[in-house]
Design a protein around this motif. Structure first.
Motif, PDB file in Angstrom:
ATOM      1  N   SER A 109      -0.504   0.344   3.000  1.00 35.15           N
ATOM      2  CA  SER A 109      -1.546   0.957   2.223  1.00 35.15           C
ATOM      3  C   SER A 109      -1.705   2.375   2.352  1.00 35.15           C
ATOM      4  O   SER A 109      -1.908   3.405   1.338  1.00 35.15           O
ATOM      5  N   ASP A 122      -0.301  -2.410  -4.781  1.00 37.15           N
ATOM      6  CA  ASP A 122      -0.662  -2.765  -3.547  1.00 37.15           C
ATOM      7  C   ASP A 122      -1.207  -4.308  -3.537  1.00 37.15           C
ATOM      8  O   ASP A 122      -2.009  -5.101  -3.495  1.00 37.15           O
ATOM      9  N   GLU A 123      -0.383  -5.083  -2.792  1.00 35.34           N
ATOM     10  CA  GLU A 123      -0.175  -6.527  -2.593  1.00 35.34           C
ATOM     11  C   GLU A 123      -0.776  -7.209  -3.895  1.00 35.34           C
ATOM     12  O   GLU A 123      -1.954  -7.833  -3.900  1.00 35.34           O
TER      13      GLU A 123
HETATM   14 MG   LIG Z   1      -3.093  -2.895   3.240  1.00 36.85          MG
END
Ligand SMILES: [Mg+2]
Ligand SMILES: Nc1ncnc2c1ncn2[C@@H]1O[C@H](COP(=O)(O)OP(=O)(O)OP(=O)(O)O)[C@@H](O)[C@H]1O
Lengths: 230, 804
Positions: free
Chosen positions: A54, A176-177
């Protein structure tokens, strides 16, 4: 990778470091990252929890300033931009899909999709509306544009978020995910849409994930370990 | 649960600060009132009791309502000599320097030094007849210094006195402008205003005459205080009304804060319930939190109030030396009361949101927040109740206006207002949307944010709505009353200044000089002649003024007298006038005479006004004997009257002015309005704290959203502007709605109270002032947004995204 010419590189990082905190509490989240992201490709960043995925994404996307090294996106050195310039740069060149809480709850799906245009002070003209419809069609949420996020399923919310990220035709799309909160069927759907965006619209995509299955949808896979590319 | 309670109190302290401030301000308000009332009471005991400080007894009438006979009082003072101090007054025309004569109060000074209660400021006390001490304020106003000579009284009783000292009087009831020795004082015992009503005595009194009674000084002062301190209690009561408004507003603010806080913590509570906390345990933990906040805030408020109150007393003493305050005792009941109010307010305000917290099932709480809509059962009940209150209230207001009933008006107003507050969640967001639409796309996000939780929107604006409604009603009410009072005053004081020269006609030279005096807008000569009016001892001027409208404030209507009538100013003749309106009198100028009917009026001095035809009947050669002056708008009354008095003195004319009375009345009304606005201001501040608070909490709640918006390309400035717009929308909508309701209430009040009392009153809406109110509210909304907006903009997008 490093030998490719500038023309095909959408973004690159050189000796990128990021350190949180001071003294004893210091955490080296990134310890010298060199990375080129190629135009039109779907790259997955993988790695165990806490490895710095991240953080890397935040630095590449201009959401946070790096502690050292350079980040270049679309030929612009992000380190040279102040907060306002960086914000406007993001608005024009970068799109985002987050794991959750992607959409503003008080706006409808349609309004959420054109939000980035509105932030730029642009009127939502016919072309933009057409593009929004096209994207909504591709992503299968065309019949949901009048609904609020609370009335959409998790998968639908993520697809609306993808449409919103694509509306500005950004140089880079970060996710992000994006499937972190979804079941496997819905995940597959969303990942398929991301891959189609790369293939059919030529969109450069960077996706952070720690699911091996998700990574198989990507063209390239970058694996991180302890703040470094493994 | 104990660890949970302590941990949450620690984590959420900052979020409670604003709620605590609201409580602190209202508690402090109550306590300050208590301290000041106590100070005023102490001041009264100290000052009103001054004349009896070293006395053993006080002689006064047997019954409280009677007054002691002056001759009885004199007899006691004469008999006891140095051991007695008589308290009395006489009103005498006084000349100082070459100023015009004016009435001054004259009082006696005790022969024994220990019994002299006046404070000597400079010089010495008068020791013999022919000497006087002057009160410092009068000395200042009339520029009297030690060594000057003043003339008291007129005609046979006129006496020249030398000023030997300046004094100050602590007792308002026994205060005089000039003090002389007892024998000197007795010179004027035949004046109608002369009286001695109380005697302070040292040692034995001896045989008491009929109708007189002995009191101990303490008892006497306390009895007197009971009368006067009703007055102080009255003021305290009025202040308490404002405190109640402030308390009500803080209930709204605190309740809203708690409900926002609890909404944000619904997940925490749900989690607690999931891991096995009972409903009761959650409730108790929440209640204890509220109690802790309440105790701390109330305690702080009490301390702040005490500090502020004691700091205010010397300030008030320097600002208003006429009503000195004493060393206030700690007003324990007020302190306890203030503390209790604060605690109860906090507990009460946390009650409703707490109940909502435990009603929600654990699983429902884990879902994201959904908006309330009017279709739920409670929503419908609420709307029905609101409608009922509105209709009942309006009906009551209607009846109140017809019957002039203040009670019904208040009940109706309260009911309407409660209805509006209940309608809030349906009404306020609509208004916000309409107002927001005016801002165009720039305000879209702000508008949507402002209305996303209708109940919160309504609750946030409610407190400001209360304040603005009251402020607007006060402003409109005072403008209306003022207009009516002004009109009545114009009728009662048509001529600002009248220069009258009974003996010789006024010269054109004098007229020119008057016209050139700064502050004079217009001056006209008035023609007339000296006339003998049957029933009056002395001749008076009979004048006619067909062009009075050029100077008269009432448009000259007082001077338009029908032929065959004469209009007299009763006030100008004191009570020596035996004529009554409607009487027929013979008026004689030289050897011509006319039978005229007396009419009354006031405000132009000692002259009879007649029609031009009537004057022509009485004389062939009228001459200008009077100059009527109209002052320009900004003229300083004291200066103007002083200048004109100088001119009049030099020309041997008398001067009669209404300006100073006007100015005093003006000032009273202004002071009243401003005090009310100032007191309401405290509630307004609390309301604004409330808006800032809700906004601050909402910003915390939306941190992730803001981070996302920033990621998508919202600049810091745009974010700040968005939040400021949101606050401004809330405050402007509350203000506009409050203004409309406030003007409506003022109209109801006008129809119910003002119109029956002042028949010429007409409704006045002070648009500029109301505009200022809206503007101030908008600015205040901006101000309320400053801190939350800055905090929100400081967070980097990356940091905001990792929040949860
Ligand atoms: Mg993360
Ligand atoms: N704001 C911060 N302050 C201090 N340390 C931080 C901060 N953000 C991240 N870190 C640390 O930096 C390291 C990398 O964090 P990062 O969030 O990039 O990991 P990640 O690979 O995304 O993990 P996950 O898969 O769990 O999301 C971690 O050790 C984390 O503890």
């Amino acid at each position: 990778m490093r030998t490719t010419t500038q023309a095909t590189v959408a973004a690159s990082a050189r000796d990128l470091t990021k350190t949180y905190g001071q003294g004893d509490a210091q955490v080296h989240a990134l310890r010298g990252i060199d990375l080129d992201l190629h135009r039109g490709r779907f790259t997955a960043i993988m790695g165990p929890s806490g490895s710095g995925k991240s953080t890397l994404m935040h630095c590449l996307a201009g959401l946070d300033h790096a502690s050292g090294g350079t980040v270049t996106v679309a030929g612009t050195d992000l380190g040279s931009l102040d907060d306002d310039a960086l914000t406007i740069f993001r608005r024009e060149h970068i799109g985002f899909v987050f794991q959750s809480f992607n959409l503003l709850p008080m706006l409808t799906a349609g309004e959420n999709i054109v939000l980035p245009l509105e932030l730029g002070g642009r009127r939502t003209d016919d072309a933009a509306r057409e593009r929004a419809h096209m994207l909504a069609d591709i992503l299968g949420v065309a019949d949901r544009l009048g609904h609020r996020p609370a009335e959409l399923s998790g998968g639908q919310q993520q697809r609306v978020a993808i449409a919103r990220a694509l509306i500005t035709q950004p140089d880079l799309l970060f996710a992000d995910e994006p499937t972190g909160n979804l079941d496997s069927t819905t995940s597959a759907e969303v990942l398929n849409h991301l891959r189609r965006s790369a293939r059919e619209l030529g969109q450069t995509i960077v996706m952070v994930t720690h699911e091996r299955d998700a990574a198989t949808y990507a063209d390239d896979v970058v694996t991180m370990q302890d703040g470094r590319i493994a | 649960m104990r660890t949970v309670f302590l941990a949450s109190l620690r984590t959420h302290t900052r979020r409670y600060v604003a709620a605590a401030i609201a409580v602190i301000v209202s508690v402090a308000f109550v306590v300050v009132i208590g301290v000041i009332t106590s100070g005023a009471r102490a001041g009264f005991m100290e000052n009103a009791g001054a004349p009896f400080r070293n006395a053993d007894h006080v002689v006064d009438a047997v019954h409280v309502d009677d007054t002691l006979d002056t001759s009885v009082a004199i007899e006691i003072v004469e008999r006891l000599g140095k051991n007695a101090s008589g308290l009395g007054l006489v009103l005498l025309p006084t000349r100082t320097g070459d100023r015009p004569a004016s009435e001054m109060t004259v009082g006696p000074i005790a022969p024994a030094e220990e019994m002299r209660w006046q404070k000597l400021i400079s010089g010495r006390f008068p020791e013999r007849t022919g000497e006087a001490a002057v009160h410092v304020w009068d000395a200042q106003a009339r520029e009297i210094a030690i060594g000057d000579r003043i003339r008291l009284g007129e005609g046979a009783t006129a006496t020249d006195l030398e000023v030997v000292g300046l004094v100050e009087s602590p007792s308002p009831t026994a205060q005089a402008s000039v003090y002389v020795t007892w024998p000197q004082f007795l010179h004027w015992r035949d004046q109608p205003s002369f009286h001695v009503s109380r005697v302070a005595v040292r040692g034995k009194v001896g045989q008491l005459p009929e109708g007189a009674a002995l009191y101990s000084p303490e008892e006497y002062v306390r009895n007197g205080q009971a009368k006067l301190s009703n007055h102080a209690d009255m003021i305290a009561l009025i202040l308490l009304v404002f405190a109640a408004i402030a308390v009500f507003v803080s209930v709204l603010v605190v309740a809203n804060t708690f409900s926002v806080l609890f909404a944000q913590r619904l997940r925490d509570f749900a989690l607690l319930r999931c891991v096995g906390a009972t409903r009761r345990q959650v409730m108790d933990s929440v209640r204890r939190e509220a109690a802790a906040v309440g105790v701390l805030a109330s305690l702080t408020g009490t301390l702040v109030g005490v500090g502020l109150g004691y700091a205010l007393i010397p300030l008030i003493n320097t600002l208003a030396p006429t009503t000195p305050m004493g060393a206030a005792e700690l007003p324990t009941p007020w302190l306890v009361g203030g503390f209790t109010v604060g605690l109860v307010v906090t507990l009460l305000a946390s009650l409703l949101p707490t109940r909502r917290v435990v009603r929600v099932s654990p699983l429902a709480a884990l879902r994201p927040d959904t908006a309330v809509d009017g279709h739920t059962a409670t929503g419908r009940v609420r709307l029905a109740l609101a409608a009922l209150l509105l209709v009942t209230g309006l009906a009551l207001l209607g009846v109140a206006m017809v019957q002039d009933s203040t009670v019904l008006m208040l009940a109706g107003g309260g009911s309407v207002f409660a209805g509006v507050l209940l309608f809030g969640p349906a009404l306020v967001p609509r208004l916000v949307r309409i107002t927001g639409a005016l801002l165009g796309p720039a305000g879209r996000l702000a508008t949507k944010n402002a209305v996303r939780n209708p109940r919160r929107t309504a609750a946030t604006t409610a407190s400001l709505l209360v304040c603005v409604t009251l402020t607007t009603a006060v402003l409109t009410g005072s403008a209306t009353t003022r207009a009516a009072v002004d009109e009545e005053r114009d009728r009662d004081h048509p001529i600002d200044v009248a220069l009258t020269s009974p003996e010789t006609p006024v010269t054109t030279d004098l007229l020119d000089q008057v016209r050139r005096t700064p502050g004079v807008e217009q001056a006209i000569p008035v023609e007339g002649a000296m006339a003998q009016v049957a029933g009056l001892d002395e001749p008076i001027l009979v004048v006619t003024a067909p062009d009075a409208e050029r100077v008269a404030r009432d448009g000259g209507s007082f001077a338009r007298v029908e032929p065959g009538k004469i209009r007299l100013d009763y006030a100008a003749f004191d009570k020596n006038l035996s004529l009554r309106p409607g009487d027929r009198v013979t008026v004689r100028v030289g050897d011509r005479r006319a039978q005229l009917q007396v009419a009354a009026g006031t405000g132009w001095g000692q002259a009879g006004v007649v029609a031009p035809a009537t004057l022509a009947q009485l004389t062939d050669a009228p001459e200008p004997h009077v100059i009527w002056v109209r002052a320009s708008a900004g003229a300083d009354p004291l200066e103007l009257v002083g200048d004109l008095a100088g001119l009049a003195n030099a020309a041997g004319a008398e001067i009669h002015d209404n300006l100073q009375a006007r100015a005093t009345e003006d000032q009273l009304l202004r002071i009243l309005t401003w005090s009310v606005l100032g007191l309401l201001g405290i509630a307004v501040v609390i309301a604004l704290i409330g808006i800032a608070n809700t906004l601050g909490l909402s910003v915390l709640e939306r941190a992730r959203e803001h981070a996302m918006l920033r990621a998508l390309g919202l600049t810091r400035r745009q974010l700040r502007r968005m939040l400021a717009t949101e606050a401004m929308l809330l405050s402007v909508v509350a203000t506009l709605l409050g203004t409309v309701i406030g003007v409506g209430f003022a109209w109801a009040g006008y129809e119910t109270v003002v119109k029956p009392a002042l028949k010429d009153a007409s409704m006045q809406v002070p648009w500029p002032s109301l505009g200022v109110v809206v503007l101030v509210a908008a600015l205040a909304g901006l101000l309320a947004a400053v801190l939350p907006a800055r905090r929100a903009a400081r967070v980097t997008p990356a940091a905001g995204l990792s929040l949860d």
